[in-house]
Design a protein around this motif. Structure first.
Motif, PDB file in Angstrom:
ATOM      1  N   ARG A 100       0.699  -0.821   0.307  1.00 54.35           N
ATOM      2  CA  ARG A 100      -0.335   0.162  -0.065  1.00 54.35           C
ATOM      3  C   ARG A 100       0.464   1.305  -0.444  1.00 54.35           C
ATOM      4  N   LEU A 101       2.175   1.585   1.099  1.00 52.18           N
ATOM      5  CA  LEU A 101       2.302   2.707   0.922  1.00 52.18           C
ATOM      6  C   LEU A 101       3.636   2.475  -0.966  1.00 52.18           C
ATOM      7  N   LEU A 102       3.182   1.974  -1.106  1.00 58.60           N
ATOM      8  CA  LEU A 102       3.690   2.242  -2.538  1.00 58.60           C
ATOM      9  C   LEU A 102       2.377   2.539  -3.532  1.00 58.60           C
ATOM     10  N   GLY A 103       1.821   2.164  -3.101  1.00 56.74           N
ATOM     11  CA  GLY A 103       0.617   2.641  -4.589  1.00 56.74           C
ATOM     12  C   GLY A 103       0.559   3.815  -4.845  1.00 56.74           C
ATOM     13  N   GLN A 104       0.751   4.678  -3.963  1.00 55.68           N
ATOM     14  CA  GLN A 104       0.890   6.278  -5.072  1.00 55.68           C
ATOM     15  C   GLN A 104       1.862   6.381  -6.547  1.00 55.68           C
ATOM     16  N   LEU A 105       2.812   5.556  -6.372  1.00 60.83           N
ATOM     17  CA  LEU A 105       3.660   5.941  -7.084  1.00 60.83           C
ATOM     18  C   LEU A 105       2.918   5.488  -8.585  1.00 60.83           C
ATOM     19  N   SER A 106       4.113   5.861 -10.056  1.00 59.23           N
ATOM     20  CA  SER A 106       3.891   4.277 -11.000  1.00 59.23           C
ATOM     21  C   SER A 106       3.937   3.510 -10.720  1.00 59.23           C
ATOM     22  N   ALA A 107       3.572   2.712 -11.377  1.00 64.98           N
ATOM     23  CA  ALA A 107       3.424   1.264 -11.920  1.00 64.98           C
ATOM     24  C   ALA A 107       5.189   0.675 -13.131  1.00 64.98           C
ATOM     25  N   GLY A 108       5.268   2.079 -13.348  1.00 70.05           N
ATOM     26  CA  GLY A 108       6.323   2.035 -14.033  1.00 70.05           C
ATOM     27  C   GLY A 108       7.688   1.620 -13.698  1.00 70.05           C
ATOM     28  N   LYS A 109       8.627   1.480 -13.957  1.00 69.44           N
ATOM     29  CA  LYS A 109      10.467   1.128 -12.930  1.00 69.44           C
ATOM     30  C   LYS A 109      11.439   2.455 -13.443  1.00 69.44           C
ATOM     31  N   GLN A 110      10.522   3.793 -13.953  1.00 69.42           N
ATOM     32  CA  GLN A 110      11.030   4.789 -13.937  1.00 69.42           C
ATOM     33  C   GLN A 110      11.138   5.398 -12.553  1.00 69.42           C
ATOM     34  N   TYR A 111      10.279   4.745 -11.209  1.00 67.30           N
ATOM     35  CA  TYR A 111      10.413   5.338  -9.782  1.00 67.30           C
ATOM     36  C   TYR A 111      10.908   4.133  -9.171  1.00 67.30           C
ATOM     37  N   LEU A 112      12.183   3.426  -9.938  1.00 64.40           N
ATOM     38  CA  LEU A 112      12.533   2.812  -8.340  1.00 64.40           C
ATOM     39  C   LEU A 112      13.668   2.924  -7.589  1.00 64.40           C
ATOM     40  N   ASP A 113      14.262   3.871  -8.312  1.00 61.46           N
ATOM     41  CA  ASP A 113      15.126   4.207  -7.159  1.00 61.46           C
ATOM     42  C   ASP A 113      14.499   5.073  -5.961  1.00 61.46           C
ATOM     43  N   GLN A 114      13.352   5.677  -6.360  1.00 58.37           N
ATOM     44  CA  GLN A 114      12.378   6.376  -4.607  1.00 58.37           C
ATOM     45  C   GLN A 114      11.998   4.922  -4.391  1.00 58.37           C
ATOM     46  N   ALA A 115      11.659   3.873  -4.196  1.00 61.88           N
ATOM     47  CA  ALA A 115      10.959   3.146  -3.494  1.00 61.88           C
ATOM     48  C   ALA A 115      12.037   2.745  -2.421  1.00 61.88           C
ATOM     49  N   PRO A 116      13.380   3.020  -2.158  1.00 60.08           N
ATOM     50  CA  PRO A 116      14.070   2.548  -1.010  1.00 60.08           C
ATOM     51  C   PRO A 116      12.839   3.418   0.212  1.00 60.08           C
TER      52      PRO A 116
END
Length: 160
Positions: A100-116
């Motif tokens: 749920r805490l990653l749900g507001q980010l886009s499902a694309g790979k462009q935000y993977l670096d923001q995930a940590p």
């Protein structure tokens, strides 16, 4: 569902505050993840105390991990962990396919670096809960596809 939104908003604001204060020179940028994890650690300690006060003692580590996956995760995220795997040597992989805490980010790979930065609080939360249950652990998270999350719990062996 209604109580879920304030938690997500608070979580996002805490992340925003820590990273904004770092940009203003109040703290080193490398310490932000640690700050978020330490906040989660303290919350996890307090939350597990409340959840286990009327619970019988756990038989072993696997029972503790099952409690984390079912009751603890449900209390925090309103759903159970989708998958729990272990090698029976102290390594547990917990998988949440719709974190749920990653749900507001886009499902694309462009935000993977923001995930940590969105996972640090949760890693601390799990580590704090395990710590209060007597399990010393290292908790890391891995995201390869949004919004799925695999926190990896590695137990340290204490030798005397």
């Amino acid at each position: 569902m209604a109580d879920e939104a304030p938690f997500q908003i608070l979580h996002n604001e805490v992340i925003q505050y820590i990273y904004t204060s770092a940009e203003n020179g109040e703290t080193e940028n490398g310490r932000n993840i640690t700050k978020l994890e330490n906040m989660g650690f303290r919350v996890g300690q307090g939350l597990i105390e409340r959840l286990t006060k009327d619970t019988a003692r756990f038989k072993d580590e696997l029972d503790i991990m099952k409690f984390i996956c079912k009751d603890f995760w449900t209390c925090v995220f309103k759903k159970q962990i989708d998958n729990l795997r272990t090698n029976h040597q102290g390594i547990y992989v917990l998988q949440d396919n719709k974190f749920r805490l990653l749900g507001q980010l886009s499902a694309g790979k462009q935000y993977l670096d923001q995930a940590p930065k969105y996972l640090a609080f949760t890693c601390g939360l799990v580590r704090g809960a395990l710590s209060n249950l007597g399990v010393k652990s290292i908790v890391t998270a891995e995201v390869s596809i949004m919004p799925a999350c695999k926190p990896l719990v590695i137990h340290r062996q204490v030798t005397y």
